[in-house]
Design a protein around this motif. Structure first.
Motif, mmCIF file in Angstrom:
data_model
loop_
_atom_site.group_PDB
_atom_site.id
_atom_site.type_symbol
_atom_site.label_atom_id
_atom_site.label_comp_id
_atom_site.label_asym_id
_atom_site.label_seq_id
_atom_site.Cartn_x
_atom_site.Cartn_y
_atom_site.Cartn_z
ATOM 1 N N ASN A 121 0.768 -1.279 0.038
ATOM 2 C CA ASN A 121 0.098 0.076 -0.095
ATOM 3 C C ASN A 121 0.987 1.168 -0.222
ATOM 4 O O ASN A 121 0.268 2.313 -0.010
ATOM 5 N N ILE A 122 2.259 1.124 0.027
ATOM 6 C CA ILE A 122 2.934 2.086 -0.180
ATOM 7 C C ILE A 122 3.445 2.279 -1.584
ATOM 8 O O ILE A 122 4.318 1.517 -2.064
ATOM 9 N N TYR A 123 2.962 3.228 -2.262
ATOM 10 C CA TYR A 123 3.217 3.302 -3.821
ATOM 11 C C TYR A 123 4.235 3.953 -4.046
ATOM 12 O O TYR A 123 5.329 3.766 -5.170
ATOM 13 N N HIS A 124 4.661 4.993 -3.063
ATOM 14 C CA HIS A 124 5.808 5.910 -3.572
ATOM 15 C C HIS A 124 6.488 6.504 -1.987
ATOM 16 O O HIS A 124 5.483 6.747 -1.149
ATOM 17 N N LEU A 125 7.754 6.530 -1.785
ATOM 18 C CA LEU A 125 8.255 6.935 -0.739
ATOM 19 C C LEU A 125 9.655 7.405 -0.757
ATOM 20 O O LEU A 125 10.446 6.543 -1.199
ATOM 21 N N SER A 126 9.799 8.875 -0.791
ATOM 22 C CA SER A 126 11.215 9.358 -0.854
ATOM 23 C C SER A 126 11.485 10.727 -0.153
ATOM 24 O O SER A 126 10.354 11.270 0.392
ATOM 25 N N ALA A 127 12.528 11.120 -0.439
ATOM 26 C CA ALA A 127 12.942 12.486 0.298
ATOM 27 C C ALA A 127 13.276 13.435 -0.827
ATOM 28 O O ALA A 127 13.609 14.651 -0.495
ATOM 29 N N ASP A 128 12.619 13.338 -2.010
ATOM 30 C CA ASP A 128 12.738 14.090 -3.152
ATOM 31 C C ASP A 128 11.368 14.247 -4.041
ATOM 32 O O ASP A 128 10.652 13.365 -4.385
ATOM 33 N N GLU B 232 10.810 15.951 -6.817
ATOM 34 C CA GLU B 232 10.954 15.567 -8.271
ATOM 35 C C GLU B 232 10.697 13.927 -8.502
ATOM 36 O O GLU B 232 10.198 13.614 -9.462
ATOM 37 N N SER B 233 11.296 13.049 -7.552
ATOM 38 C CA SER B 233 10.960 11.713 -7.606
ATOM 39 C C SER B 233 9.621 11.290 -7.591
ATOM 40 O O SER B 233 9.093 10.555 -8.439
ATOM 41 N N LEU B 234 8.646 12.130 -6.632
ATOM 42 C CA LEU B 234 7.360 11.837 -6.795
ATOM 43 C C LEU B 234 6.489 12.253 -7.911
ATOM 44 O O LEU B 234 5.518 11.748 -8.201
ATOM 45 N N THR C 255 4.319 10.376 -10.416
ATOM 46 C CA THR C 255 2.710 10.359 -10.451
ATOM 47 C C THR C 255 2.588 11.145 -11.897
ATOM 48 O O THR C 255 1.380 11.220 -12.359
ATOM 49 N N GLY C 256 3.324 11.689 -12.515
ATOM 50 C CA GLY C 256 3.408 12.634 -13.756
ATOM 51 C C GLY C 256 2.281 13.943 -13.431
ATOM 52 O O GLY C 256 1.952 14.444 -14.379
ATOM 53 N N VAL C 257 2.344 14.318 -12.260
ATOM 54 C CA VAL C 257 1.805 15.367 -11.752
ATOM 55 C C VAL C 257 2.631 16.474 -11.264
ATOM 56 O O VAL C 257 3.679 16.301 -10.497
ATOM 57 N N ILE D 39 9.618 14.307 3.505
ATOM 58 C CA ILE D 39 9.443 13.173 2.926
ATOM 59 C C ILE D 39 7.982 13.199 2.200
ATOM 60 O O ILE D 39 7.220 13.642 2.726
ATOM 61 N N TYR D 40 8.306 12.510 1.075
ATOM 62 C CA TYR D 40 7.055 12.532 0.146
ATOM 63 C C TYR D 40 6.513 10.951 -0.190
ATOM 64 O O TYR D 40 7.320 10.080 -0.066
ATOM 65 N N MET D 41 5.285 11.001 0.217
ATOM 66 C CA MET D 41 4.963 9.605 -0.239
ATOM 67 C C MET D 41 3.430 9.576 -0.873
ATOM 68 O O MET D 41 2.542 10.524 -0.810
ATOM 69 N N GLN D 42 3.084 8.335 -1.453
ATOM 70 C CA GLN D 42 1.863 8.059 -1.969
ATOM 71 C C GLN D 42 1.236 6.961 -1.441
ATOM 72 O O GLN D 42 2.103 5.801 -1.265
ATOM 73 N N LEU D 43 0.066 6.925 -0.926
ATOM 74 C CA LEU D 43 -0.375 5.620 -0.069
ATOM 75 C C LEU D 43 -1.858 5.345 -0.640
ATOM 76 O O LEU D 43 -2.713 6.263 -0.896
ATOM 77 N N THR D 44 -2.337 4.066 -0.422
ATOM 78 C CA THR D 44 -3.341 3.602 -0.589
ATOM 79 C C THR D 44 -4.480 4.492 0.281
ATOM 80 O O THR D 44 -4.116 4.689 1.539
ATOM 81 N N ALA D 45 -5.823 4.697 -0.332
ATOM 82 C CA ALA D 45 -6.754 5.692 0.560
ATOM 83 C C ALA D 45 -8.043 4.945 0.182
ATOM 84 O O ALA D 45 -8.155 4.380 -1.177
#
Length: 267
Positions: free
Chosen positions: A162-169, A171-173, A177-179, A195-201
């Motif tokens: 459920n952690i789709y992305h996790l980084s300290a950058d 630009e990486s997110l 995501t393309g956003v 910290i940048y993250m994309q999570l299931t919701a």
């Protein structure tokens, strides 16, 4: 007609609860003479619903509300009319007209982007560890198990998928995501590190950033205090492959196909 509004919630307004935010918009719509449709019956109310209300203290660049309207002007004009009645800490960013058969965004929510900002005046564990090394070791695990509490019980849950992305950058997110997130109402220069993250919701599985931070702190042998960080929501997504009662992760047989909620069911 159906419409979706994207708005910010920042500054001192992050301490305003969901019911007060709802009342705030109801009054703003009346002052702006926005023709919101009303329910029928003994106690008519404006037909509106929020995708996923923020917890107290969290801020956001991307909150969403669905509306039913009797009529509407051009989107730019609707944004202008509503913002004329708002304060600087809640601002409408986008007004989208939806298809008549559009489903409520709260039912279609699949993921959220967050930035977690360590407060400089607090002693966060994020400031005491080698963050890049911790992130690398954390994501290298086959399982990330946490104790998830509900109103009735507590159970051990593996949230790795459920952690789709996790980084300290950032630009990486954005690459993931393309956003292009544009200008944020979070003053990022006041916080280090980030910290940048994309999570299931959503209603089936909802992973909060606090759960990820608790698991990271446990791996580092540190304590986590939510008051040490500012959690800021950057975007919310619907899954074009989504079906009721199902959660598609990035490695599922049917993978999730995420689009910002402002684009979901757009005409």
């Amino acid at each position: 007609m159906k419409a979706r509004i994207k708005f910010t919630k920042c500054g001192s307004m992050r301490f305003i609860g969901h019911l007060d935010v709802m009342r705030y918009f109801q009054k703003a719509f009346r002052r702006a003479e926005i023709p919101v449709s009303y329910s029928r019956g003994f106690s008519p109310h404006q037909l509106m619903s929020f995708t996923s209300p923020l917890g107290i203290g969290l801020s956001s660049d991307a909150e969403y509300m669905d509306l039913t309207l009797d009529e509407a002007e051009e989107p730019e004009r609707m944004v202008e009319r509503i913002n004329a009645q708002m304060n600087d800490e809640i601002r409408v960013r986008d007004f989208t007209v939806l298809r008549d058969e559009a489903k409520p965004s709260m039912a279609m929510l699949a993921a959220c982007d967050y930035v977690v900002a360590a407060k400089k005046h607090r002693d966060s564990f994020l400031q005491r560890v080698d963050l890049l090394d911790l992130l690398d070791r954390f994501l290298g695990q086959d399982k990330i198990e946490i104790h998830k509490k509900t109103k009735r019980s507590e159970k051990l849950v593996d949230i790795r998928e459920n952690i789709y992305h996790l980084s300290a950058d950032k630009e990486s997110l954005e690459k993931h995501t393309g956003v292009d997130y544009g200008t944020s109402c979070l003053e990022e220069e006041l916080y280090k590190p980030l910290i940048y993250m994309q999570l299931t919701a959503g209603s089936v599985v909802n992973i909060k950033p606090e759960l990820v931070l608790e698991a990271m702190a446990a791996m580092a042998g540190e304590d986590f205090d939510v008051l040490d960080v500012q959690i800021h929501r950057m975007e919310m997504y619907g899954d074009l492959n989504g079906k009721k009662g199902e959660v598609h992760t990035l490695s599922s047989e049917t993978t999730c196909k995420l689009v910002p909620m402002s684009e979901y069911d757009k005409i």
